[in-house]
Write a protein that holds these residues in place. Structure first.
Motif, PDB file in Angstrom:
ATOM      1  N   THR A   1      17.354  56.904  33.591  1.00  0.00           N
ATOM      2  CA  THR A   1      15.935  56.813  33.277  1.00  0.00           C
ATOM      3  C   THR A   1      15.617  55.406  32.765  1.00  0.00           C
ATOM      4  O   THR A   1      16.510  54.614  32.445  1.00  0.00           O
ATOM      5  N   LEU A   2      14.337  55.098  32.665  1.00  0.00           N
ATOM      6  CA  LEU A   2      13.939  53.819  32.068  1.00  0.00           C
ATOM      7  C   LEU A   2      14.489  53.690  30.652  1.00  0.00           C
ATOM      8  O   LEU A   2      14.959  52.631  30.240  1.00  0.00           O
ATOM      9  N   GLY A   3      14.432  54.790  29.904  1.00  0.00           N
ATOM     10  CA  GLY A   3      14.972  54.776  28.544  1.00  0.00           C
ATOM     11  C   GLY A   3      16.461  54.509  28.517  1.00  0.00           C
ATOM     12  O   GLY A   3      16.965  53.802  27.626  1.00  0.00           O
ATOM     13  N   ASP A   4      17.182  55.055  29.499  1.00  0.00           N
ATOM     14  CA  ASP A   4      18.619  54.787  29.593  1.00  0.00           C
ATOM     15  C   ASP A   4      18.888  53.294  29.772  1.00  0.00           C
ATOM     16  O   ASP A   4      19.779  52.727  29.135  1.00  0.00           O
ATOM     17  N   TRP A   5      18.108  52.652  30.638  1.00  0.00           N
ATOM     18  CA  TRP A   5      18.321  51.231  30.891  1.00  0.00           C
ATOM     19  C   TRP A   5      18.014  50.389  29.661  1.00  0.00           C
ATOM     20  O   TRP A   5      18.750  49.439  29.347  1.00  0.00           O
ATOM     21  N   VAL A   6      16.952  50.738  28.945  1.00  0.00           N
ATOM     22  CA  VAL A   6      16.628  50.004  27.714  1.00  0.00           C
ATOM     23  C   VAL A   6      17.769  50.136  26.716  1.00  0.00           C
ATOM     24  O   VAL A   6      18.206  49.148  26.100  1.00  0.00           O
ATOM     25  N   THR A   7      18.290  51.336  26.563  1.00  0.00           N
ATOM     26  CA  THR A   7      19.383  51.572  25.619  1.00  0.00           C
ATOM     27  C   THR A   7      20.641  50.816  26.028  1.00  0.00           C
ATOM     28  O   THR A   7      21.337  50.218  25.195  1.00  0.00           O
ATOM     29  N   LEU A   8      20.963  50.831  27.327  1.00  0.00           N
ATOM     30  CA  LEU A   8      22.145  50.129  27.825  1.00  0.00           C
ATOM     31  C   LEU A   8      22.058  48.628  27.566  1.00  0.00           C
ATOM     32  O   LEU A   8      23.013  48.010  27.084  1.00  0.00           O
ATOM     33  N   LEU A   9      20.916  48.049  27.899  1.00  0.00           N
ATOM     34  CA  LEU A   9      20.759  46.605  27.728  1.00  0.00           C
ATOM     35  C   LEU A   9      20.779  46.209  26.254  1.00  0.00           C
ATOM     36  O   LEU A   9      21.454  45.242  25.868  1.00  0.00           O
TER      37      LEU A   9
ATOM     38  N   ASP B   1      30.360  53.928  35.690  1.00  0.00           N
ATOM     39  CA  ASP B   1      30.546  53.403  34.336  1.00  0.00           C
ATOM     40  C   ASP B   1      29.607  52.218  34.111  1.00  0.00           C
ATOM     41  O   ASP B   1      30.023  51.060  33.986  1.00  0.00           O
ATOM     42  N   ILE B   2      28.319  52.533  34.061  1.00  0.00           N
ATOM     43  CA  ILE B   2      27.314  51.470  34.006  1.00  0.00           C
ATOM     44  C   ILE B   2      27.391  50.698  32.695  1.00  0.00           C
ATOM     45  O   ILE B   2      27.090  49.500  32.663  1.00  0.00           O
ATOM     46  N   ASP B   3      27.808  51.345  31.621  1.00  0.00           N
ATOM     47  CA  ASP B   3      27.943  50.621  30.358  1.00  0.00           C
ATOM     48  C   ASP B   3      29.006  49.526  30.473  1.00  0.00           C
ATOM     49  O   ASP B   3      28.856  48.435  29.906  1.00  0.00           O
ATOM     50  N   VAL B   4      30.054  49.783  31.234  1.00  0.00           N
ATOM     51  CA  VAL B   4      31.093  48.780  31.459  1.00  0.00           C
ATOM     52  C   VAL B   4      30.542  47.633  32.287  1.00  0.00           C
ATOM     53  O   VAL B   4      30.806  46.450  32.005  1.00  0.00           O
ATOM     54  N   ALA B   5      29.759  47.956  33.327  1.00  0.00           N
ATOM     55  CA  ALA B   5      29.194  46.915  34.186  1.00  0.00           C
ATOM     56  C   ALA B   5      28.241  46.005  33.413  1.00  0.00           C
ATOM     57  O   ALA B   5      28.261  44.782  33.575  1.00  0.00           O
TER      58      ALA B   5
ATOM     59  N   ALA C   1      25.003  46.345  43.060  1.00  0.00           N
ATOM     60  CA  ALA C   1      26.037  47.293  42.688  1.00  0.00           C
ATOM     61  C   ALA C   1      25.607  48.357  41.682  1.00  0.00           C
ATOM     62  O   ALA C   1      26.214  49.435  41.605  1.00  0.00           O
ATOM     63  N   LEU C   2      24.579  48.098  40.875  1.00  0.00           N
ATOM     64  CA  LEU C   2      24.386  48.876  39.657  1.00  0.00           C
ATOM     65  C   LEU C   2      24.087  50.352  39.901  1.00  0.00           C
ATOM     66  O   LEU C   2      24.499  51.208  39.122  1.00  0.00           O
ATOM     67  N   GLN C   3      23.389  50.684  40.968  1.00  0.00           N
ATOM     68  CA  GLN C   3      23.083  52.094  41.234  1.00  0.00           C
ATOM     69  C   GLN C   3      24.294  52.868  41.718  1.00  0.00           C
ATOM     70  O   GLN C   3      24.305  54.102  41.680  1.00  0.00           O
ATOM     71  N   PHE C   4      25.316  52.145  42.165  1.00  0.00           N
ATOM     72  CA  PHE C   4      26.486  52.792  42.737  1.00  0.00           C
ATOM     73  C   PHE C   4      27.647  52.883  41.746  1.00  0.00           C
ATOM     74  O   PHE C   4      28.717  53.367  42.095  1.00  0.00           O
TER      75      PHE C   4
ATOM     76  N   MET D   1      31.295  62.844  39.117  1.00  0.00           N
ATOM     77  CA  MET D   1      31.882  61.767  39.912  1.00  0.00           C
ATOM     78  C   MET D   1      32.396  60.666  38.992  1.00  0.00           C
ATOM     79  O   MET D   1      31.638  60.095  38.211  1.00  0.00           O
ATOM     80  N   SER D   2      33.670  60.368  39.084  1.00  0.00           N
ATOM     81  CA  SER D   2      34.261  59.320  38.258  1.00  0.00           C
ATOM     82  C   SER D   2      33.940  57.951  38.850  1.00  0.00           C
ATOM     83  O   SER D   2      33.458  57.823  39.987  1.00  0.00           O
ATOM     84  N   GLU D   3      34.241  56.899  38.090  1.00  0.00           N
ATOM     85  CA  GLU D   3      34.056  55.543  38.597  1.00  0.00           C
ATOM     86  C   GLU D   3      34.945  55.303  39.821  1.00  0.00           C
ATOM     87  O   GLU D   3      34.508  54.707  40.814  1.00  0.00           O
TER      88      GLU D   3
END
Length: 257
Positions: free
Chosen positions: A203-211, A134-138, A128-131, A1-3
């Protein structure tokens, strides 16, 4: 699914669902209330944002603006942005009913229509974040519009819930899929075959890495316990599940000066 596909599915979905959502949950949320999730943890108790008086605050995925309206009652200058026009119409209705006005715009978390360094706080309460695909952009957009030393906070479905069926009963306590399966959850319109709802898992690890990758320093991770005597059922949230497993994760992070 694209953005783009995610956005085209979720905006109209929230337009269709907004009336039912506000009728069902509006009293629990409060016209000028700030609730972080179905457990009922309030910002006045949690203090995740820190002091808001005199500060410029942006709520991403603001819905009917209840959280931002609470911030305005505390002396903050809160603004909202949401993908759903119908949710923003409810926000305008509550503005008029309550006398506490939250200036809000139609838009998306991946393209915030604000100048760099415009806000002291950016937050999203199950917004918005779960939907967003492109969460890295958000996350980068949140960092862009924050001033140095600013605060970014958000609540999401606890990532471990991805392992379980979205069922408030005992079936929702039995793990049935991999925590590491990041395939988005998609509902499809039977008539058109087009996606009608999309939710993305990290995952929790994904969120830590993103932030961390966006320059944030994580200071808070809350996992609210289900309160004794709280009998509300909200989708997959319930006392049956809440006694054993967290349903909400709340992150707080600072952008260094």
């Amino acid at each position: 699914m694209s953005e783009t596909e995610s956005r085209h599915a979720n905006g109209p979905d929230w337009d269709r669902y907004a009336d039912e959502y506000q009728a069902t949950h509006g009293e629990f949320l409060g016209d000028t209330g700030f609730v972080w999730g179905p457990e009922g943890l309030t910002e006045s108790t949690a203090g995740v944002l820190g002091p808001v008086a005199g500060r410029d605050v942006l709520e991403v995925g603001s819905g009917a603006g209840q959280c931002s309206r609470w911030i305005r009652t505390q002396g903050g200058r809160a603004f909202g942005i949401d993908l759903s026009l119908r949710q923003l119409q409810h926000s305008r209705r509550i503005d008029l009913d309550s006398g506490v006005v939250v200036p809000s715009v139609l838009g998306t978390a991946t393209e915030l229509p604000f100048a760099d360094a415009s806000f002291d706080v950016v937050f999203s309460s199950f917004g918005a974040l779960q939907f967003v695909r492109d969460i890295d952009v958000a996350v980068a957009e949140a960092a862009r519009v924050l001033r140095p030393g600013g605060r970014f906070a958000f609540s999401i479905t606890h990532p471990t819930r991805w392992m379980f069926p979205d069922d408030p009963g005992e079936e929702g306590l039995v793990a049935s899929q991999s925590y590491w399966d990041r395939t988005p959850y998609v509902e499809v319109d039977e008539a058109t075959g087009a996606p009608s709802y999309v939710e993305h898992h990290r995952t929790l690890g994904d969120w830590v890495t993103l932030l961390a990758g966006a320059g944030f320093r994580i200071t808070t991770l809350l996992e609210p316990e289900w309160p004794a005597g709280h009998d509300r059922v909200w989708g997959g949230w319930s006392a049956t599940r809440g006694r054993f497993t967290p349903g909400t994760a709340i992150f707080g992070a600072d952008l260094p000066g």
